[in-house]
Design an enzyme around this catalytic site. Structure first.
Site, PDB file in Angstrom:
ATOM      1  N   LYS A 248     -10.943  10.808  -1.938  1.00 32.48           N
ATOM      2  CA  LYS A 248     -11.363   9.620  -2.682  1.00 32.48           C
ATOM      3  C   LYS A 248     -11.432   8.446  -1.717  1.00 32.48           C
ATOM      4  O   LYS A 248     -10.422   7.904  -1.280  1.00 32.48           O
ATOM      5  CB  LYS A 248     -10.379   9.269  -3.808  1.00 32.48           C
ATOM      6  CG  LYS A 248     -10.998   8.230  -4.751  1.00 32.48           C
ATOM      7  CD  LYS A 248     -10.010   7.352  -5.448  1.00 32.48           C
ATOM      8  CE  LYS A 248      -9.530   6.191  -4.669  1.00 32.48           C
ATOM      9  NZ  LYS A 248     -10.557   5.154  -4.365  1.00 32.48           N
TER      10      LYS A 248
ATOM     11  N   GLY B 244      -3.530   3.086   3.129  1.00 38.50           N
ATOM     12  CA  GLY B 244      -3.873   1.884   2.371  1.00 38.50           C
ATOM     13  C   GLY B 244      -2.744   0.878   2.438  1.00 38.50           C
ATOM     14  O   GLY B 244      -1.909   0.925   3.354  1.00 38.50           O
ATOM     15  N   SER B 245      -2.691   0.006   1.452  1.00 39.42           N
ATOM     16  CA  SER B 245      -1.701  -1.078   1.476  1.00 39.42           C
ATOM     17  C   SER B 245      -0.297  -0.544   1.201  1.00 39.42           C
ATOM     18  O   SER B 245      -0.121   0.523   0.590  1.00 39.42           O
ATOM     19  CB  SER B 245      -2.076  -2.117   0.430  1.00 39.42           C
ATOM     20  OG  SER B 245      -2.036  -1.519  -0.848  1.00 39.42           O
ATOM     21  N   THR B 246       0.686  -1.320   1.611  1.00 34.71           N
ATOM     22  CA  THR B 246       2.077  -0.929   1.376  1.00 34.71           C
ATOM     23  C   THR B 246       2.368  -0.876  -0.126  1.00 34.71           C
ATOM     24  O   THR B 246       3.083   0.016  -0.601  1.00 34.71           O
ATOM     25  CB  THR B 246       3.006  -1.910   2.114  1.00 34.71           C
ATOM     26  OG1 THR B 246       2.794  -1.719   3.524  1.00 34.71           O
ATOM     27  CG2 THR B 246       4.472  -1.653   1.794  1.00 34.71           C
TER      28      THR B 246
ATOM     29  N   GLU C 182       0.195   6.100   5.456  1.00 32.01           N
ATOM     30  CA  GLU C 182      -0.209   5.209   6.554  1.00 32.01           C
ATOM     31  C   GLU C 182      -0.468   3.856   5.892  1.00 32.01           C
ATOM     32  O   GLU C 182      -1.484   3.677   5.223  1.00 32.01           O
ATOM     33  CB  GLU C 182      -1.496   5.720   7.210  1.00 32.01           C
ATOM     34  CG  GLU C 182      -1.361   7.070   7.888  1.00 32.01           C
ATOM     35  CD  GLU C 182      -0.681   6.960   9.248  1.00 32.01           C
ATOM     36  OE1 GLU C 182      -0.383   5.841   9.690  1.00 32.01           O
ATOM     37  OE2 GLU C 182      -0.449   8.014   9.863  1.00 32.01           O
TER      38      GLU C 182
ATOM     39  N   CYS D 250      -5.427  -2.099  10.482  1.00 33.67           N
ATOM     40  CA  CYS D 250      -3.983  -2.004  10.246  1.00 33.67           C
ATOM     41  C   CYS D 250      -3.208  -2.184  11.540  1.00 33.67           C
ATOM     42  O   CYS D 250      -2.082  -2.654  11.539  1.00 33.67           O
ATOM     43  CB  CYS D 250      -3.667  -0.654   9.630  1.00 33.67           C
ATOM     44  SG  CYS D 250      -4.298   0.718  10.613  1.00 33.67           S
TER      45      CYS D 250
ATOM     46  N   GLU E 286       0.783  -9.633   5.841  1.00 33.90           N
ATOM     47  CA  GLU E 286      -0.422  -9.064   6.446  1.00 33.90           C
ATOM     48  C   GLU E 286      -1.646  -9.807   5.907  1.00 33.90           C
ATOM     49  O   GLU E 286      -1.985  -9.691   4.731  1.00 33.90           O
ATOM     50  CB  GLU E 286      -0.515  -7.569   6.077  1.00 33.90           C
ATOM     51  CG  GLU E 286      -1.678  -6.867   6.744  1.00 33.90           C
ATOM     52  CD  GLU E 286      -1.866  -5.432   6.248  1.00 33.90           C
ATOM     53  OE1 GLU E 286      -1.745  -5.183   5.033  1.00 33.90           O
ATOM     54  OE2 GLU E 286      -2.154  -4.562   7.093  1.00 33.90           O
TER      55      GLU E 286
END
Ligand code: NAD
Length: 492
Positions: A189, A241-243, A263, A297, A395
């Site tokens: 996806k 993706g994001s945390t 990641e 990232c 971030e």
């Protein structure tokens, strides 16, 4: 931009991807719901893609499960799979122009960088894991029983791969190539903002001989991702993706006791020591925060400079950064394209406003570049920030650099390690002992010395702390897509 330019861009995409369709079980299936894909260099729609429903996702997982259970891929020898993966690498190189056009149009990446980095690395992943697929060996264990013991490395089954908007090709193939090398099947996806190259890759994988159902692509947003995360037919989740979404992914995977690789976000420090080669260091500093419009990232948006060099570095940076070519991603000389979407641009501008409100000084940039309606942000350098301010701690994910001075090595390391993230870090020094000493003290998954973003499919990367866990690239990634089975045969 003229209307004709825009039509040319649309013509680039239309014949090359299957707009509005999902790739399930080797067939292109029309979606029932659709959303627009926007060209970030104009803000205008370029095509539409399907938003896969829960049923679509379930069908994709079933197709992947059937392909896995049939043994047509997992049951091949590693060498046979390697041949197919090598053909993928060759096709990626042969069709590089198409991939560059689609990826640049979708993400706003400058074509020259997209060719040299995104497409080259994508080919590199398949080439590298084609080699590793041939040496997926177990081991014979010498045991004090009258028995013969050995291990087998086996695939996990169906991998659910969820990827972010910023490096669609690289981050998806960093999962697909090792997953396939080990014999798994995949449901991918991509991000809703930048899904096009995933559809083109589905076509390339098929052309290379990857059997039907072995790789499936379901486009869509959070709802589609959630359906994939929760589908009981998925054996492993590989998420980038994001945390925030990563934490949720870990919770869902944890409840289902599924292996997961995460990641996540980053906020790396780049340390310039007073013994650095300054010309080289400035080059590394700029590359670290403007590459991919800072939507990286592993970017280095926190510059730490030795006190004696602080004013000099700020002076050089102000001029040098303002001179980096920014503009149309389809211009071969462009280094900074637009940000990938309006939400990314708005977020970065909000952080710049916040920095101003906190009393920091914008040395250069700080505003949107008005060009063709695109989402351009001028590369921005901010000085006078405090170590605990939000612009330093959080971030930003845009071409925005904060600069802080430090007194000595201990303070540099302390500042570098002071955010919740731990993905990458870098240091610029000509002192070899210092390079090793500081690299060992930095809490990050990868450390660069005297450059930035030196990456290769053979070099593992991933995070510590809130940047996630597990490693991609290298033999480590192959291990993450296998499980070890022990076989012990009585010799009585
Ligand atoms: P994001 O977390 O918003 O989205 C990532 C993916 O997750 C997308 O495909 C999205 O549709 C999907 N998703 C969103 N909600 C979901 C849910 N509830 N269930 C399942 N899937 C869901 O990230 P983004 O904005 O696309 O990308 C930027 C972030 O990615 C940054 O934080 C960046 O640091 C990080 N990133 C990390 C790496 C790395 O290797 N560590 C690489 C690139 C980007």
């Amino acid at each position: 931009m003229t209307a004709t330019d825009s039509q040319v861009r649309q013509a680039v995409v239309r014949p090359q991807v299957q707009p509005g369709k999902l790739f399930i079980g080797g067939e292109w299936r029309a979606g029932t719901r659709h959303s627009d894909v926007i060209d970030p260099s104009t803000g205008r729609p370029i095509t539409t893609v399907a938003e896969a429903t829960e049923d679509d996702v379930h069908d994709a997982v079933r197709a992947a499960r059937a392909a896995f259970d049939s043994g047509q891929w997992a049951g091949m020898s590693g060498r046979e799979r390697a041949r197919v993966l090598y053909r993928v690498a060759e096709l990626v190189r042969r069709r590089a122009d198409e991939l560059v056009a689609v990826e640049s149009l979708d993400v706003g990446k400058p074509v020259a960088l997209c060719r040299a980095v995104d497409v080259a690395t994508t080919a590199g992943h398949f080439e590298y894991y084609s080699a590793l697929a041939q040496s997926l060996d177990g081991a014979v264990r010498d045991i004090p029983l009258n028995a013969h013991a050995y291990t087998r490395r086996e695939p996990l089954g169906v991998v659910g791969a969820i990827t972010p908007f910023n490096f669609p090709l690289i981050l998806s193939t960093a999962k697909i190539a090792p997953a396939l090398a080990a014999g798994n099947t995949v449901v991918h996806k991509p991000a809703p903002d930048t899904p096009l190259s995933a559809l083109l890759m589905a076509e390339i994988l098929t052309e290379a001989g990857v059997p039907d159902g072995v790789v499936n692509v379901v486009t869509g947003g959070a709802e589609t991702g959630e359906a994939l995360l929760r589908d009981p037919g998925v054996d492993k989740i590989a998420f980038t993706g994001s945390t925030a979404v990563g934490r949720h992914t870990a919770e869902v995977a944890g409840a289902a006791l599924k292996p997961v690789t995460l990641e996540l976000g980053g906020n790396a420090a780049n340390i310039v020591f007073d013994d650095a080669d300054l010309d080289k260091a400035i080059g590394a500093v700029i590359k670290a925060f403007v590459f991919n419009s800072g939507q990286f990232c592993m970017a280095g948006p926190r510059l730490l400079v030795a006190e004696p060099l602080y004013d000099t570095v700020l002076g050089i940076l102000g001029d040098a950064v303002a001179g980096v070519p920014i503009g149309d991603p389809f211009d071969e000389t462009t280094v900074i394209g637009p940000m990938a979407g309006e939400r990314q641009l708005t977020k970065a501008l909000e952080y710049i406003d916040l920095a101003r409100a906190e009393g920091a000084k914008v040395v250069t940039g700080g505003d949107r570049l008005d060009l063709n309606g695109g989402y351009y942000l001028r590369p921005t350098v901010i000085a006078g920030v405090s170590a605990d301010s939000r612009v330093v701690q959080e971030e930003i994910f845009g071409p925005v650099l904060t600069v802080q001075p430090f007194k000595d090595e201990d303070e540099a390391v302390m500042l570098a390690n002071s955010t919740p993230y731990g993905l990458a870090a870098g240091l610029q020094t000509q002192n070899v002992s210092r390079a090793h000493r500081v690299a060992a003290r930095l809490r990050a998954g990868i450390v660069w010395v005297n450059d930035w973003a030196l990456l290769d499919p053979a070099v593992p990367f991933g995070g510590v702390k809130q940047s996630g866990f597990g490693r991609e690239y290298g033999p480590e990634a192959l291990s993450a897509y296998t499980t070890t089975k022990s076989v012990v045969i009585s010799l009585d």
